[in-house]
Design a protein around this motif. Structure first.
Motif, PDB file in Angstrom:
ATOM      1  N   LEU A 122      -4.152  -1.462 -12.684  1.00 45.70           N
ATOM      2  CA  LEU A 122      -3.322   0.085 -12.293  1.00 45.70           C
ATOM      3  C   LEU A 122      -2.349   0.281 -13.348  1.00 45.70           C
ATOM      4  N   GLY A 123      -2.169  -0.521 -14.391  1.00 42.09           N
ATOM      5  CA  GLY A 123      -1.678  -0.992 -15.958  1.00 42.09           C
ATOM      6  C   GLY A 123      -0.311  -0.511 -14.956  1.00 42.09           C
ATOM      7  N   LEU A 124       0.508  -1.258 -14.011  1.00 39.24           N
ATOM      8  CA  LEU A 124       1.915  -0.947 -12.985  1.00 39.24           C
ATOM      9  C   LEU A 124       2.601  -1.423 -13.866  1.00 39.24           C
ATOM     10  N   SER A 125       4.281  -1.282 -14.046  1.00 38.46           N
ATOM     11  CA  SER A 125       4.488  -2.075 -14.333  1.00 38.46           C
ATOM     12  C   SER A 125       5.657  -2.222 -13.463  1.00 38.46           C
ATOM     13  N   MET A 126       6.086  -4.118 -13.324  1.00 39.44           N
ATOM     14  CA  MET A 126       6.832  -3.722 -11.890  1.00 39.44           C
ATOM     15  C   MET A 126       7.848  -4.756 -12.371  1.00 39.44           C
ATOM     16  N   ILE A 127       9.124  -4.390 -11.144  1.00 35.94           N
ATOM     17  CA  ILE A 127      10.262  -6.003 -11.323  1.00 35.94           C
ATOM     18  C   ILE A 127      10.228  -6.333 -10.139  1.00 35.94           C
ATOM     19  N   LEU A 128      10.469  -7.809 -10.130  1.00 39.60           N
ATOM     20  CA  LEU A 128      10.434  -8.592  -9.172  1.00 39.60           C
ATOM     21  C   LEU A 128      11.917  -9.505  -8.812  1.00 39.60           C
ATOM     22  N   ILE A 129      12.376  -8.563  -8.039  1.00 37.72           N
ATOM     23  CA  ILE A 129      13.191  -9.553  -7.003  1.00 37.72           C
ATOM     24  C   ILE A 129      12.960 -11.275  -6.134  1.00 37.72           C
ATOM     25  N   ALA A 156       0.782  -0.913   0.104  1.00 37.17           N
ATOM     26  CA  ALA A 156      -0.039  -0.280   0.189  1.00 37.17           C
ATOM     27  C   ALA A 156       0.807   1.677   0.576  1.00 37.17           C
ATOM     28  N   MET A 157       1.922   1.332   1.061  1.00 36.66           N
ATOM     29  CA  MET A 157       3.023   2.063   0.817  1.00 36.66           C
ATOM     30  C   MET A 157       3.424   2.368  -0.030  1.00 36.66           C
ATOM     31  N   ALA A 158       4.112   1.431  -1.246  1.00 40.83           N
ATOM     32  CA  ALA A 158       4.362   1.701  -2.322  1.00 40.83           C
ATOM     33  C   ALA A 158       3.672   2.402  -3.574  1.00 40.83           C
ATOM     34  N   LEU A 159       2.606   2.176  -3.442  1.00 41.32           N
ATOM     35  CA  LEU A 159       1.806   2.948  -4.141  1.00 41.32           C
ATOM     36  C   LEU A 159       0.667   3.726  -3.833  1.00 41.32           C
ATOM     37  N   ALA A 160       1.561   4.553  -3.052  1.00 35.54           N
ATOM     38  CA  ALA A 160       0.658   5.100  -2.317  1.00 35.54           C
ATOM     39  C   ALA A 160       0.428   6.327  -2.936  1.00 35.54           C
ATOM     40  N   CYS A 161       1.179   6.921  -3.843  1.00 37.78           N
ATOM     41  CA  CYS A 161       1.540   8.499  -4.731  1.00 37.78           C
ATOM     42  C   CYS A 161       1.963   7.708  -6.666  1.00 37.78           C
ATOM     43  N   HIS A 162       1.051   6.874  -6.754  1.00 35.44           N
ATOM     44  CA  HIS A 162       0.731   6.427  -7.376  1.00 35.44           C
ATOM     45  C   HIS A 162       2.151   6.438  -8.988  1.00 35.44           C
ATOM     46  N   PRO A 163       2.400   5.254  -8.636  1.00 35.99           N
ATOM     47  CA  PRO A 163       4.092   5.153  -8.888  1.00 35.99           C
ATOM     48  C   PRO A 163       3.478   4.709 -10.526  1.00 35.99           C
ATOM     49  N   GLN A 164       4.740   4.817 -11.526  1.00 39.49           N
ATOM     50  CA  GLN A 164       4.382   4.092 -12.711  1.00 39.49           C
ATOM     51  C   GLN A 164       5.375   2.169 -12.297  1.00 39.49           C
ATOM     52  N   LEU A 165       5.976   2.232 -11.608  1.00 39.55           N
ATOM     53  CA  LEU A 165       7.354   1.857 -11.403  1.00 39.55           C
ATOM     54  C   LEU A 165       7.498   1.190 -10.309  1.00 39.55           C
ATOM     55  N   VAL A 166       6.636  -0.232 -10.274  1.00 37.05           N
ATOM     56  CA  VAL A 166       7.294  -0.616  -8.382  1.00 37.05           C
ATOM     57  C   VAL A 166       8.265  -1.824  -8.593  1.00 37.05           C
ATOM     58  N   ILE A 167       9.529  -1.289  -7.788  1.00 28.12           N
ATOM     59  CA  ILE A 167      10.841  -2.754  -7.646  1.00 28.12           C
ATOM     60  C   ILE A 167      10.263  -3.744  -6.415  1.00 28.12           C
ATOM     61  N   ALA A 168      10.329  -4.594  -6.468  1.00 30.39           N
ATOM     62  CA  ALA A 168      10.032  -4.906  -5.275  1.00 30.39           C
ATOM     63  C   ALA A 168      10.914  -6.448  -5.017  1.00 30.39           C
ATOM     64  N   ASP A 169      11.405  -6.038  -3.788  1.00 31.43           N
ATOM     65  CA  ASP A 169      12.695  -6.714  -3.575  1.00 31.43           C
ATOM     66  C   ASP A 169      11.958  -7.936  -2.086  1.00 31.43           C
ATOM     67  N   GLU A 170      12.975  -9.111  -3.170  1.00 33.48           N
ATOM     68  CA  GLU A 170      12.025 -10.516  -2.171  1.00 33.48           C
ATOM     69  C   GLU A 170      10.609  -9.898  -1.601  1.00 33.48           C
ATOM     70  N   PRO A 171       9.860  -9.833  -1.807  1.00 33.72           N
ATOM     71  CA  PRO A 171       8.186  -9.718  -1.476  1.00 33.72           C
ATOM     72  C   PRO A 171       7.567 -10.634  -0.991  1.00 33.72           C
ATOM     73  N   VAL A 172       8.021 -11.866  -0.636  1.00 35.56           N
ATOM     74  CA  VAL A 172       7.167 -12.964  -0.012  1.00 35.56           C
ATOM     75  C   VAL A 172       8.196 -14.007   0.777  1.00 35.56           C
ATOM     76  N   THR A 173       9.683 -13.428   0.710  1.00 34.76           N
ATOM     77  CA  THR A 173      10.554 -14.437   0.895  1.00 34.76           C
ATOM     78  C   THR A 173      10.130 -15.227   2.857  1.00 34.76           C
ATOM     79  N   ALA A 174      10.118 -13.684   3.216  1.00 32.67           N
ATOM     80  CA  ALA A 174       9.965 -14.460   4.896  1.00 32.67           C
ATOM     81  C   ALA A 174       8.325 -15.055   5.189  1.00 32.67           C
ATOM     82  N   LEU A 175       7.412 -15.306   4.188  1.00 30.09           N
ATOM     83  CA  LEU A 175       6.230 -15.527   4.362  1.00 30.09           C
ATOM     84  C   LEU A 175       5.799 -17.352   3.547  1.00 30.09           C
ATOM     85  N   ASP A 176       4.306 -17.931   4.473  1.00 26.41           N
ATOM     86  CA  ASP A 176       4.929 -19.052   4.632  1.00 26.41           C
ATOM     87  C   ASP A 176       4.253 -19.646   3.188  1.00 26.41           C
ATOM     88  N   VAL A 177       3.994 -20.418   2.463  1.00 29.28           N
ATOM     89  CA  VAL A 177       4.010 -20.217   0.997  1.00 29.28           C
ATOM     90  C   VAL A 177       2.387 -19.980   0.824  1.00 29.28           C
TER      91      VAL A 177
END
Ligand SMILES: Nc1ncnc2c1ncn2[C@@H]1O[C@H](COP(=O)(O)OP(=O)(O)OP(=O)(O)O)[C@@H](O)[C@H]1O
Ligand SMILES: [Mg+2]
Length: 322
Positions: free
Chosen positions: A202-209, A164-185
């Motif tokens: 939202l028509g976002l572009s994303m880089i998922l690490i 939610a914070m990453a989307l707060a200002c309506h970005p075009q590109l979101v870089i998500a660095d290991e967004p699910v690593t610490a979570l269960d499957v």
């Protein structure tokens, strides 16, 4: 046209052990509205490459070469003041491990509100409150929970707050660095589905690490594999998973469960990546490679096109093409 194009990026860190050549000659692109995955073992330069885009690297880092074109403008030539306007409003980051760094003494709502205020100081309190509720709603948290504190949330919910914070200002590109690593499957799947649907909605572009290839396969259209500061292979996810061209990608795939292939025993990659203070002269994967040639020890492989939009840097490919 590419939304983002990274050309020959090189980044170094000054450390007590010497200069760490963390990223060396990385070329990469991302089309608008698409999700690009970045994979590779710990320490291969994923975070460093991606934090170079909004220029949010630690102080001891130096971008020593290359271009980062975002909407065709080179971000590396922008002033710090211009970058302030681009960060969060055009390019935002979900930092690695950030869900554990939420302020424990502030409510979720006030932390999201601060993110909006920080980047848009002229916005009214009423607007901030409305947007905070909308953002929480968007990531699947009841807006009544905005007065809760981080410790009252599960890991998955805290990661939703970070999204939610990453989307707060309506970005075009979101870089998500290991967004699910610490979570269960199960929660991983929910968060990945949330990210995918937000991108579509939202028509976002994303880089998922992610170091986990199954996460990349689930979520991305294209992917790039890094090894020891170099980009060794990139292409569409089906290409990489069905016909990996680089021996490192091949070994990495054997080390993870693969949803595209028949069930096989998982096999780790023996050895460790090289020290990036003194990277090897030739191919950086030489020491661990199961199909290495004599020339790989001393000569660095160039990136070649294996098939359209599928690139890899390995001497063997040139040998077999001839
Ligand atoms: N602040 C720093 N100072 C010195 N060296 C650093 C710093 N940050 C990263 N490095 C080094 O740069 C290289 C790349 O690190 P980076 O964090 O980009 O890797 P990564 O692929 O994101 O790894 P992980 O999967 O563990 O997050 C590593 O060799 C690392 O030790
Ligand atoms: Mg990292």
């Amino acid at each position: 046209m590419a939304l983002l194009e990274i050309i020959d990026l090189a980044v170094e860190f000054k450390s007590r052990a010497g200069t760490v050549h963390a990223v060396d000659g990385v070329n990469l692109y991302l089309e608008a509205g698409k999700v690009l995955g970045i994979a590779g073992e710990s320490g291969c330069g994923k975070t460093t490459t991606m934090l170079s885009i909004p220029r949010l690297l630690p102080r001891n880092a130096d971008i020593i070469g290359g271009k980062i074109l975002f909407n065709t403008e080179n971000l590396l030539l922008k002033s710090e003041e211009d970058m302030e306007k681009i960060r969060w409003r055009q390019i935002s980051v979900i930092f690695q491990g950030a869900m554990n760094a939420l302020n424990p003494v502030k409510t979720i709502g006030s932390q999201i509100g601060e993110a909006i205020f920080h980047h848009e100081p002229r916005v009214s309190r009423a607007d901030v409150s409305r947007r905070t509720s909308e953002l929480l709603d968007m990531v699947g948290i009841a807006s009544a929970r905005s007065s809760s504190y981080p410790h009252e949330f599960s890991g998955g919910m805290r990661q939703r707050v970070m999204i939610a914070m990453a989307l707060a200002c309506h970005p075009q590109l979101v870089i998500a660095d290991e967004p699910v690593t610490a979570l269960d499957v199960m929660v991983q799947a929910q968060i990945l589905n949330l990210l995918k649907s937000l991108c579509a909605q939202l028509g976002l572009s994303m880089i998922l690490i992610s170091h986990d290839l199954s996460v990349i396969a689930e979520t991305c259209q294209r992917a790039a594999i890094m090894y020891a500061g170099k980009l060794v292979e990139q292409g569409r996810v089906e290409q990489l998973f069905n016909q990996p061209a680089h021996p490192y990608t091949q070994r990495l795939l054997r080390a993870f469960p693969n949803i595209y292939a028949a069930k096989k025993f998982l096999v780790g990659i023996p050895g460790y990546p090289p020290n990036l203070v003194n990277p090897p002269l030739g191919c950086r994967f030489f020491e661990r490679c199961h199909v290495r040639l004599e020339q790989c020890k001393t000569s660095e492989p160039q990136t070649i096109t294996v098939e359209p939009d599928h690139l890899a840097a390995c001497h063997l490919l040139r040998e077999t093409k001839q």
